[in-house]
Write an enzyme that holds these catalytic residues in place. Structure first.
Site, short mmCIF file in Angstrom:
data_model
loop_
_atom_site.label_atom_id
_atom_site.label_comp_id
_atom_site.label_asym_id
_atom_site.label_seq_id
_atom_site.Cartn_x
_atom_site.Cartn_y
_atom_site.Cartn_z
N GLU A 1 72.25 36.98 57.84
CA GLU A 1 73.02 37.00 56.93
C GLU A 1 73.61 38.30 56.29
OE1 GLU A 1 70.01 35.78 56.44
OE2 GLU A 1 70.80 33.48 55.85
N HIS B 1 63.83 28.45 46.98
CA HIS B 1 64.77 28.21 47.53
C HIS B 1 65.47 27.47 46.25
CE1 HIS B 1 64.24 28.09 51.53
NE2 HIS B 1 65.77 27.01 51.83
C1 LIG Z 1 67.72 34.24 55.43
C2 LIG Z 1 66.91 32.18 55.35
N1 LIG Z 1 68.40 31.97 56.27
C3 LIG Z 1 68.47 30.74 55.80
C4 LIG Z 1 67.90 30.06 56.05
C5 LIG Z 1 68.72 28.02 55.87
N2 LIG Z 1 67.67 27.78 56.92
C6 LIG Z 1 66.25 27.25 56.64
S1 LIG Z 1 65.24 26.75 58.36
C7 LIG Z 1 66.89 27.05 59.40
C8 LIG Z 1 66.76 26.82 61.18
C9 LIG Z 1 65.96 28.02 61.50
O1 LIG Z 1 65.81 27.79 62.76
P1 LIG Z 1 65.11 28.22 63.72
O2 LIG Z 1 63.99 29.70 62.96
O3 LIG Z 1 64.85 28.15 64.99
O4 LIG Z 1 63.66 27.48 63.38
P2 LIG Z 1 63.02 25.90 63.59
O5 LIG Z 1 63.67 25.17 61.74
O6 LIG Z 1 63.47 24.84 64.29
O7 LIG Z 1 61.78 24.98 63.44
C10 LIG Z 1 67.70 27.44 58.50
C11 LIG Z 1 69.00 28.17 58.68
C12 LIG Z 1 66.82 29.99 55.25
N3 LIG Z 1 65.63 29.55 55.06
N4 LIG Z 1 66.87 31.70 55.37
#
Ligand SMILES: Cc1ncc(C[n+]2csc(CCOP(=O)(O)OP(=O)(O)O)c2C)c(N)n1
Ligand SMILES: [Mg+2]
Lengths: 348, 423
Positions: free
Chosen positions: A62, A130
């Site tokens: 971000e 959230h």
């Molecule tokens: C700082 C932040 N940005 C965006 C999100 C929204 N978000 C939640 S999970 C996710 C994807 C995360 O991907 P990854 O780190 O690969 O974990 P996975 O979901 O594959 O377990 C996003 C973009 C968040 N929770 N926190």
């Protein structure tokens, strides 16, 4: 004329602005993945087909991609950047507050940052990280405009105005107002659809709107709380209390002209805010009203807000936490009684 | 592998440049950064450096010739680098990896069965939660880990009881692997006071400070500096504890990842950074958001050890974590483990996963960590299918009971709303 929800209205606004001006582009997480979601709340769904080069998916970074958006804006582009949940604005806030909001001023007026930022807020059963109402953290930042549309008509018009504005504009949207049917039918989702005209229009970024006229008490609210305030006003009317409901909608700058006209008429003010009471936008509003219109007030300004705690997960606690219609009713009734247990004094 | 070198855009006016002479000739080995060719712009004569280390095979422009930016000027033969992890494991390649049998070291039978039971517990727990969710019994949102059982169990089974983990929004599996009970988790998901966070946290924040699990941090990468700080405390307290910090492939783009691992490396902190690389951050494939998709490479540039491991092989994960923990306890930490795995279900509730290509899905589902382990147990440890079925039945029964209890678990009193902010 057509009936749209906020998500569709925003999508239309983005599409029309991108068609109108090749400098407009969208940048954010999961906004343009084929077979994906069009952002966390479907606002940009399908736009990647129309504008393959101007819908930019980003890494989860971000601070980085908000900085990229500020830089692009500085060089004449008009980015629309979003976070999936408003809570993540904390990560981006250095670029927003230290750069986007200050570059024009620091450059002696020579630099400009025509940047639009979008962030969904509101407590919706997802726990403490959230859920936060983020307006409070950005309304006191000189150089930043902050708006919060509560219906689809405003959402479309304000987003268009924001794109055409030469300053950074942060738009807060409420998760429970995007739509209330189909895949978005989550508990508490509220109908915020509007009739949308076919012609191009904008909605000013610095004007409150009177949503219901009344002479006994002014209720100030925005986003989801505006809908609760209107429901409360409906009930109050059956009790003989005529509430005037204002959609504050422009949170920075605040429109004291419209607010003042109402306060002069009613002399009583209830401010409703979803976030915690301490340090909220309602605190600023209360102080601002007191400074400007104290001679018109017949009672102290009253606030209805959440308690000073993180948003709890347990639905029973979350529903108690978030201000609701009964709490607004109680505040308005209290304010229109000079003294508990006595007859209501003649209202002005 | 052959690569072409293109003329960089060096002229301040954007006009073409004249090639004066080559400083090396074809057949010579050149190093990246070595001056390669002299050029003349309208302002100066200068040289252009090689972009690669390798054999100069051919020059495409002769002295005196005019060159425009972007034009190919030379061809190199360079040593083939390992393809990035995602390319190796993605799509069709996954099936060949699945053919590589898991090899069982000489473990005790009881240990093998405990690994299996824990993985089954996670799978069945998640399947039941999914059902309750779709049924509408459960509020909020969920992020589940079907398909990623071997990472959670492999890591946690290599930790000591007083070691810690940090987790994310996708924490049910980590919690069960660390020893939280299905009951306290289900109660939490139902918002009950008997939940592991007394109903205040919910699905995205499960944890238990008495079990060595900090409540899940739902801000992507938010747990990474936190884990470094926990490890700093261990070091300052002369404790032999370590912390395993779970995060996804998506997290490595965040500043918090880089800031956290750099400090951990600098101070040799006892952290095992566990990246569960399931190829997607939400709906976005890693190839869209990183140029070098081999995540374990990030460790070396910060001066510590990184390793990519088959995350669907519970034994491989266990062994890698065991070694990492030993390194950490010896004062040689941190370690970055990249565990290659795959999410069988949507990112969160109602995500139909349309962005996962069918061939990729199929290849990965055929390497399901539970199936593979079961096959391996039958073939290499002489554990019968009946024994495995018995385990599943026992787990099912345990979950049935937990669900029934959770549905009757006590909800917080509204008067308790203000409690718990300060101690
Ligand atoms: C700082 C932040 N940005 C965006 C999100 C929204 N978000 C939640 S999970 C996710 C994807 C995360 O991907 P990854 O780190 O690969 O974990 P996975 O979901 O594959 O377990 C996003 C973009 C968040 N929770 N926190
Ligand atoms: Mg991932």
């Amino acid at each position: 004329m057509k009936r749209l929800g906020i998500a569709e209205a925003l999508r239309e606004a983005i599409m029309e602005e991108m068609e109108r001006d090749a400098h407009v582009f969208c940048i954010g997480e999961d906004i343009a993945v084929p077979g994906g979601w069009g952002g966390a709340f479907t606002v940009t769904l399908g736009l990647e087909k129309k504008f393959p080069d101007r819908m930019i998916d980003v890494p989860i970074a971000e601070l980085g991609f908000f900085g990229v958006a500020v830089g692009a804006a500085l060089m004449g582009m008009r980015p629309i950047v979003d976070v999936q949940y408003g809570d993540f604005l904390f990560l981006a806030s250095d670029q927003i507050i230290n750069n986007a909001a200050k570059l024009r001023y620091m450059s002696g007026g020579t630099a400009k940052v025509p940047l639009v930022m979008r962030a969904p807020i509101g407590a919706t059963g997802r726990g403490a990280q959230h859920a936060q109402s983020m307006e409070r953290f950005f309304t006191g930042v000189p150089g930043l405009k902050v708006v919060a549309p509560s219906n689809a008509y405003d959402a479309k018009g304000m987003l268009k105005a924001a794109v055409r504005d030469d300053n950074p504009v942060l738009i807060f949207e409420h998760k429970l107002l995007y739509g209330s049917r189909g895949a978005r039918a989550e508990p508490g989702a509220t109908d915020a659809t509007s009739d949308i005209p076919e012609h191009d229009y904008t909605v000013p970024l610095d004007k409150a709107a009177v949503r219901r006229e009344g002479s006994h008490v002014t209720i100030l609210a925005w986003l989801l709380m505006l809908h609760h305030a209107l429901a409360a006003a409906h009930t109050l009317a059956t009790e003989g209390i005529q509430a005037e409901v204002l959609d504050v909608r422009s949170l920075a700058p605040l429109d004291y002209e419209t607010i003042g006209a109402s306060v002069r008429k009613t002399g009583r003010v209830v401010i409703v805010e979803e976030g915690p009471k301490t340090g909220g936008v309602s605190a600023e509003l209360a102080a601002g009203i007191m400074e400007r219109f104290s001679e018109s007030l017949v009672a102290p300004v009253t606030r209805v807000a959440s308690p000073d705690i993180p948003v709890p997960f347990s639905p029973i606690l979350e529903n108690t936490y978030r201000p609701d219609v009964p709490r607004i009713l109680a505040a308005a009734r209290q304010l229109t009684l000079p003294c508990a247990g006595l007859e209501r004094s003649p209202l002005r | 592998m052959e690569i072409q070198m293109k003329m960089p855009d060096l002229a301040t006016t954007g006009s073409d440049v004249r090639l004066v002479r080559w400083l090396v000739s074809p057949g010579q080995i050149v190093k990246r950064g070595q001056p390669l060719v002299e050029i003349e712009t309208e302002k100066a004569v200068s040289s252009v450096e090689s972009i690669a280390t390798g054999l100069l095979k051919e020059v495409r422009v002769l002295p005196g010739g005019m060159v425009s930016a972007g034009q190919a000027i030379a061809v190199f033969e360079v040593a083939t680098t390992l393809p990035a992890a995602a390319d190796r494991i993605s799509e069709s390649a996954a099936s060949s990896l699945g053919a590589v049998p898991m090899v069982l070291p000489h473990y005790k039978r009881a240990f093998l069965l405990s690994l299996y039971e824990r993985m089954v517990l996670i799978r069945e727990f998640e399947e039941r939660v999914r059902f309750l969710f779709l049924e509408g019994t459960m509020a909020g949102t969920i992020h589940q880990c079907q398909g990623q059982e071997a990472t959670a169990v492999g890591v946690c089974s290599a930790l000591r009881a007083n070691d810690w983990i940090t987790s994310t929004f996708r924490g049910h599996g980590h919690a069960l692997a660390k020893g939280l009970s299905p009951q306290e988790l289900l109660d939490e998901l139902f918002g009950a006071t008997t939940g592991c966070c007394k109903g205040r946290g919910g699905s995205m924040h499960v944890g238990n400070m008495d079990q060595g699990m900090v409540p899940g941090i739902a801000i992507v990468a938010g747990g990474i500096p936190l884990a470094a700080g926990m490890a700093l405390a261990f070091k300052m307290q002369n404790s032999s504890q370590v912390v395993a910090c779970f995060f996804g492939d998506g997290a490595v783009a965040e500043g918090a990842f880089h800031e956290g691992i750099n400090m951990a490396a600098l101070w040799k902190l006892p952290v095992i950074f566990v990246c569960e690389n399931n190829l997607y951050g939400a709906s976005t494939h890693i190839s869209k958001v990183m140029k070098n998709t081999r995540i374990s490479d990030r460790a070396a540039v910060y001066g510590f050890r990184g390793q990519t491991v088959d995350g669907n092989d519970v034994v491989a994960v266990f062994e890698a974590t065991r070694h990492a923990a030993a390194d950490c306890r010896a004062g040689n930490g941190p370690v970055l483990l990249e565990l290659l795995t795959y999410r069988r279900i949507g990112h969160s509730r109602r995500d139909p996963c349309h962005y996962q290509p069918a061939a990729e899905r199929e290849a990965w589902l055929s390497r399901d960590p539970l199936l593979r382990f079961a096959t391996c147990l039958e073939q290499q440890a002489a554990i019968s299918a009946a024994e495995l079925a018995e385990i599943k039945a026992r787990v099912d029964h345990r979950i049935d009971e937990a669900v029934q209890n959770a549905k009757k678990a006590p909800l917080p009193a509204v008067e308790a709303l203000y409690e718990g902010v300060f101690g």
